[in-house]
Design a protein around this motif. Sequence first.
Motif, PDB file in Angstrom:
ATOM      1  N   ASP A  64      68.881   3.178  54.907  1.00  0.00           N
ATOM      2  CA  ASP A  64      69.214   2.077  55.773  1.00  0.00           C
ATOM      3  C   ASP A  64      68.533   2.324  57.083  1.00  0.00           C
ATOM      4  N   ALA A  65      68.480   3.338  57.775  1.00  0.00           N
ATOM      5  CA  ALA A  65      68.083   3.754  59.038  1.00  0.00           C
ATOM      6  C   ALA A  65      66.411   3.977  59.149  1.00  0.00           C
ATOM      7  N   HIS A 219      56.409  20.526  56.746  1.00  0.00           N
ATOM      8  CA  HIS A 219      57.785  20.827  56.390  1.00  0.00           C
ATOM      9  C   HIS A 219      58.587  20.417  57.977  1.00  0.00           C
ATOM     10  N   ILE A 220      59.567  19.574  57.989  1.00  0.00           N
ATOM     11  CA  ILE A 220      60.293  19.311  59.027  1.00  0.00           C
ATOM     12  C   ILE A 220      61.825  19.649  58.656  1.00  0.00           C
ATOM     13  N   ALA A 221      62.406  20.077  59.801  1.00  0.00           N
ATOM     14  CA  ALA A 221      63.872  20.432  59.596  1.00  0.00           C
ATOM     15  C   ALA A 221      64.673  19.549  60.680  1.00  0.00           C
ATOM     16  N   ARG A 266      67.790  10.944  64.956  1.00  0.00           N
ATOM     17  CA  ARG A 266      67.539   9.840  65.600  1.00  0.00           C
ATOM     18  C   ARG A 266      66.035   9.730  65.831  1.00  0.00           C
ATOM     19  N   GLU A 267      65.194  10.755  66.065  1.00  0.00           N
ATOM     20  CA  GLU A 267      63.650  10.458  66.267  1.00  0.00           C
ATOM     21  C   GLU A 267      63.014  10.763  65.014  1.00  0.00           C
ATOM     22  N   MET A 268      63.541  11.174  63.763  1.00  0.00           N
ATOM     23  CA  MET A 268      63.120  11.576  62.604  1.00  0.00           C
ATOM     24  C   MET A 268      62.124  10.307  62.101  1.00  0.00           C
ATOM     25  N   ARG A 269      62.701   9.078  62.000  1.00  0.00           N
ATOM     26  CA  ARG A 269      61.874   7.851  61.378  1.00  0.00           C
ATOM     27  C   ARG A 269      60.733   7.843  62.334  1.00  0.00           C
ATOM     28  N   LEU A 272      58.155  10.676  61.398  1.00  0.00           N
ATOM     29  CA  LEU A 272      57.578  10.586  60.020  1.00  0.00           C
ATOM     30  C   LEU A 272      56.473   9.079  60.086  1.00  0.00           C
ATOM     31  N   ILE A 273      56.841   8.175  60.638  1.00  0.00           N
ATOM     32  CA  ILE A 273      55.804   7.169  60.900  1.00  0.00           C
ATOM     33  C   ILE A 273      54.361   7.829  61.402  1.00  0.00           C
ATOM     34  N   GLY A 274      54.528   8.292  62.462  1.00  0.00           N
ATOM     35  CA  GLY A 274      53.385   8.891  62.933  1.00  0.00           C
ATOM     36  C   GLY A 274      52.556   9.899  62.176  1.00  0.00           C
TER      37      GLY A 274
END
Length: 302
Positions: A64-65, A219-221, A266-269, A272-274
Amino acid sequence: MNWISNYVRPRINSLFSRREVPENLWTKCGECGTMLFHRELTDNLNVCSNCDHHMNITPRTRFDALFDGGIYTEVEVPQPISDPLHFRDQKKYPDRMKAAQKTTGEREAMLVAEGEIGRTPIVAAAQDFTFMGGSMGMYVGNAIIAAAERAVAAKRPLVLFSAAGGARMQEGILSLMQMPRTTVAVEMLKDAGLPYIVVLTHPTTGGVTASYAMLGDIHIAEPGALICFAGPRVIEQTIREKLPEGFQRAEYLLDHGMLDRVTHRREMRDELIGIIRMLLDLPPPVAGELPAPEDAAKADGA
């Protein structure tokens, strides 16, 4: 007189002052112990506002986010044999499955969906740690293969959010066979030249770490996530030595070259877009709110 004052009056007062109080209005942070109001916690994506501890989040809440306008379409996953080994410990395996399904409202431990993030089409898969510890069984293997096949067919990158205690013991060797199966699925993406991005969340352990969770292009955590094959207590008992502070946590693995980024939920979206647009050789994302997909389609038609 004592009977009236000691029993009747308190009884009448209790009837008129009684209020229905909903349950689960507050959640206690497991890290700092702060009591968090459920609405504020939901708005903060299950991140403690006091200490920034990242709590478990369900795949649907995450999607959803993540997706533009919270709009996504679920990808169908083939249903495997329900109880191949007729396994029983304290409960029968089907009974454990029914209990997990009732608790989570989900059919299994992984959800696969497709949609757009920053107007960039992707396929996403996310594990649900509240469903039997997000354990990897035949369904999870089928889900990753279905996600990879859909990504290849639609020529979209695959983003996977891992959260698992390892392989599902109730399926024995069949759960371990999902390690090579999911590795083949990842190779399908690489052969098609499509990005495969893994977001490792707390915890990602066991056979999941030893297979698809560590085969990504990026790989992001999430902060503080435990990422390992064997847990720190098992290692300490084996080598009989005290491990370094923060051993096997996301920040430790980043410092030692096992991860590319540690990013706040909160900054993940935006992150990922970038990354996705860069890997697809697309222009940088436009800052600010983007219109919903259907609104943009109407504007183009006009």
